[in-house]
Design a protein around this motif. Structure first.
Motif, mmCIF file in Angstrom:
data_model
loop_
_atom_site.group_PDB
_atom_site.id
_atom_site.type_symbol
_atom_site.label_atom_id
_atom_site.label_comp_id
_atom_site.label_asym_id
_atom_site.label_seq_id
_atom_site.Cartn_x
_atom_site.Cartn_y
_atom_site.Cartn_z
ATOM 1 N N TYR A 187 0.884 -1.034 0.326
ATOM 2 C CA TYR A 187 -0.267 -0.084 0.229
ATOM 3 C C TYR A 187 0.798 1.478 -0.186
ATOM 4 O O TYR A 187 0.723 1.896 -0.531
ATOM 5 C CB TYR A 187 -0.562 -0.052 1.368
ATOM 6 N N VAL A 188 1.541 1.371 0.544
ATOM 7 C CA VAL A 188 2.393 2.619 0.869
ATOM 8 C C VAL A 188 3.456 2.895 -0.345
ATOM 9 O O VAL A 188 3.377 4.254 -0.575
ATOM 10 C CB VAL A 188 3.836 2.642 2.329
ATOM 11 N N ARG B 148 -7.347 -12.055 0.880
ATOM 12 C CA ARG B 148 -6.334 -11.908 -0.312
ATOM 13 C C ARG B 148 -6.519 -10.711 -0.503
ATOM 14 O O ARG B 148 -7.357 -9.468 -0.365
ATOM 15 C CB ARG B 148 -7.242 -12.691 -1.514
ATOM 16 N N VAL B 149 -5.585 -9.883 -1.134
ATOM 17 C CA VAL B 149 -5.388 -8.047 -1.085
ATOM 18 C C VAL B 149 -5.766 -8.140 -2.541
ATOM 19 O O VAL B 149 -5.534 -9.230 -3.264
ATOM 20 C CB VAL B 149 -4.177 -7.797 -1.232
ATOM 21 N N SER B 150 -6.684 -6.944 -3.226
ATOM 22 C CA SER B 150 -6.945 -6.768 -4.496
ATOM 23 C C SER B 150 -5.823 -6.793 -4.677
ATOM 24 O O SER B 150 -5.369 -6.036 -5.020
ATOM 25 C CB SER B 150 -7.450 -5.226 -3.718
ATOM 26 N N ARG B 151 -6.689 -7.591 -6.146
ATOM 27 C CA ARG B 151 -6.120 -7.024 -7.685
ATOM 28 C C ARG B 151 -5.726 -5.907 -7.844
ATOM 29 O O ARG B 151 -4.479 -5.850 -8.365
ATOM 30 C CB ARG B 151 -6.158 -8.449 -8.756
ATOM 31 N N LEU C 153 -2.640 -4.881 -6.083
ATOM 32 C CA LEU C 153 -1.474 -6.212 -5.788
ATOM 33 C C LEU C 153 -0.640 -4.874 -8.202
ATOM 34 O O LEU C 153 0.416 -4.915 -7.885
ATOM 35 C CB LEU C 153 -1.594 -7.051 -6.469
ATOM 36 N N GLY C 154 -1.889 -5.366 -9.041
ATOM 37 C CA GLY C 154 -1.494 -4.664 -10.229
ATOM 38 C C GLY C 154 -1.120 -3.540 -10.013
ATOM 39 O O GLY C 154 0.518 -3.426 -10.716
ATOM 40 N N SER C 155 -1.215 -2.034 -9.141
ATOM 41 C CA SER C 155 -0.297 -0.976 -8.868
ATOM 42 C C SER C 155 0.472 -1.402 -8.363
ATOM 43 O O SER C 155 1.080 -0.432 -9.315
ATOM 44 C CB SER C 155 -2.432 0.224 -8.152
ATOM 45 N N CYS C 156 1.062 -1.628 -7.725
ATOM 46 C CA CYS C 156 1.784 -1.932 -6.904
ATOM 47 C C CYS C 156 3.360 -2.668 -8.257
ATOM 48 O O CYS C 156 4.329 -1.485 -8.306
ATOM 49 C CB CYS C 156 2.462 -2.925 -5.747
ATOM 50 N N VAL C 157 2.836 -2.984 -8.519
ATOM 51 C CA VAL C 157 4.091 -3.688 -9.585
ATOM 52 C C VAL C 157 4.280 -2.739 -10.434
ATOM 53 O O VAL C 157 5.108 -2.949 -11.317
ATOM 54 C CB VAL C 157 3.460 -5.258 -10.320
ATOM 55 N N ALA C 158 2.808 -1.803 -11.293
ATOM 56 C CA ALA C 158 3.649 -1.864 -12.647
ATOM 57 C C ALA C 158 4.233 -0.141 -11.561
ATOM 58 O O ALA C 158 5.124 0.519 -12.598
ATOM 59 C CB ALA C 158 1.784 -0.544 -13.323
#
Length: 488
Positions: free
Chosen positions: A128-129, A198-201, A204-209
């Motif tokens: 998140y952070v 489960r953490v929202s996709r 997770l997708g935003s974090c990876v990008a």
């Protein structure tokens, strides 16, 4: 009052607070308050270490405790031999060692703890952070925000993207740590046994990008090595860690496939980095043509940002730093000079001190000078050798070899762990060992980079303890007293 006391003596709560405090120390301007908090955290950690030894006998239960205790004792000897130099800072490093050894690594001694839930909590917060910080940082970059205040260069540092972090290398490591956490958070077995949702996709997708782009723009070679190493070792595990027996032909084919995958990973990341840097550099130029950057008049255009290292040397000055480290090792090759004295001895031995230490001249943290606290040799192994001497380095090497041999056997033989976070942790630790050759890592630094490593090391030891129980007769008899073999 009882709840407050219980919380104060909670190892789990301390671990989570300490790692987040160290993460905050990497954030621009927030780090001023975070360092004050770090001082309080060290006091809390020191008290907790003593409490654990008195009430729980943690040292006698921790795997490989003999070697960890020997490192701590050797460091105390080094401290006493150099007590007239930077005593308070070197004492802080001793507390730091006690914390990472017997609060972080010894997490496997806490039998009632659901360590997966703790991993989940830390991983989710980092996801998140770092995502929010990354989005804000990239937005400010596109808007052309770039300034220096209180010796902190904001958004751009030496032509490299720093975002809201105080150094591009901090951004790089945090980005890789967040990507690693994302990988663990998609593991079904890990989520089921942690008892967490489960953490929202989308997150997770935003974090990876966001963290992927930030990593490419910060141009941190060390963090890139860490990411490439993580991907390579995970592929290696997928090739060899899912079966128990292989023919010679299978070994040959799988080895060639792994090497090919490594080449694809390396070329892809460097290609993406080049494209991403060129794209954002062009985007900033377009924005500058529309709106003048902060503090720059139209007659004085801002210098172009290319996201390349200003230092064009391949080693970025590390070879000079390492040669200086070798000279410092000669000062006391047996027990070392102490981490806090690298800066001081460097001023005496070299004309301008240890390379890169000049950026800390005159900087204070309350009554303390930052030079002895921050100066490092940008090589975790060399820093241990200089700080703790050959004695400390050998003890650390024995511990490392013993732990990684046991972990490697376990990860390759236990097929039940394929869908757990254990292979992810093992791959990260292996990659970190290579990362440590070129960055501030491993042991004698009170930083997020070091403590995150020991946190993952501790969680990995939990898998060993829970899936590889001790043999009832697994004891050595020394002076007539039994000692668990796992202590060695």
């Amino acid at each position: 009052m009882t709840k407050l006391k219980k919380g104060f003596f909670s190892n789990s709560l301390f671990r989570q607070c300490y790692i987040l405090c160290l993460f905050a120390c990497n954030i621009s301007y927030l780090h001023f308050a975070a360092y004050v908090g770090l001082g309080l955290m060290l006091i809390w950690g020191g008290i907790l270490f003593v409490y654990n030894e008195v009430t729980r006998r943690t040292m006698l239960k921790t795997r490989y405790s003999f070697w960890l205790s020997a490192i701590l004792i050797a460091s105390v000897i080094t401290f006493l031999m150099n007590i007239l130099n930077n005593a308070l800072i070197n004492f802080a490093f001793l507390i730091h060692l006690a914390i990472i050894f017997f609060i972080y690594f010894s997490v496997h001694t806490e039998k009632q703890l659901n360590f997966r839930r703790e991993v989940y909590n830390v991983s989710r917060i980092l996801v998140y952070v770092t995502t929010v910080l990354g989005i804000v940082g990239l937005a400010l970059l596109v808007l052309g925000v770039d300034f220096e205040f209180l010796n902190v260069k904001f958004i751009i540092y030496e032509n490299r993207f720093t975002g809201l972090y105080s150094n591009p290398n901090y951004l790089g490591f945090s980005a890789v740590a967040a990507l690693f956490c994302c990988h663990m958070l998609i593991k079904k077995d890990f989520l089921e046994k942690s008892g967490c949702r489960r953490v929202s996709r989308i997150w997770l997708g935003s974090c990876v990008a966001v963290n992927g782009i930030s990593l490419l723009l910060c141009d941190s070679n060390g963090a890139t090595v860490l990411l490439v190493g993580y991907a390579f070792f995970f592929v290696l595990y997928k090739m060899f860690g899912t079966e128990s027996k292989f023919s010679f032909k299978q070994i040959l084919y799988k080895s060639m496939a792994t090497l090919l995958a490594g080449l694809v990973i390396v070329s892809s990341i460097f290609l993406l980095r080049t494209v991403c840097q060129l794209g954002f550099a062009e985007l900033i130029k377009i924005n500058q043509s529309i709106t003048a950057p902060i503090g720059v008049t139209p007659e004085e255009p801002a210098p172009a940002v290319t996201f390349d290292h200003e230092n064009k040397n391949l080693d970025s000055g590390r070879l000079t730093l390492w040669s200086q480290g070798i000279e410092l090792f000669k000062v006391n090759p047996v027990v070392g000079i102490g981490k806090g004295n690298i800066y001081t001895y460097g001023l005496d031995k070299f004309e301008n001190g240890v390379k890169f230490s000049d950026r800390y001249h005159g900087l204070q943290w309350g009554p303390l000078e930052l030079g002895p606290f921050m100066t490092d040799l940008h090589n975790g192994y060399l820093t241990i050798l200089v700080s703790a001497g050959a004695l400390g380095f050998i003890l650390f090497a024995i511990f490392g070899i013993r732990f990684f041999c046991s972990t490697t056997k376990h990860v390759l033989r236990d097929e039940r762990l394929q869908e757990s976070a254990f292979p992810c942790m093992f791959s990260f630790l292996c990659a970190y060992l290579f990362y440590s050759f070129i960055e501030v890592t491993l042991l004698f630094n009170i930083t997020f980079t070091v403590v995150f490593f020991w946190m993952i090391l501790g969680y990995t030891s939990c898998y060993l303890s829970k899936n590889k129980p001790e043999h009832p007769l697994g004891h050595y008899t020394i002076f007539g007293k039994p000692f668990r073999k796992t202590l060695f």
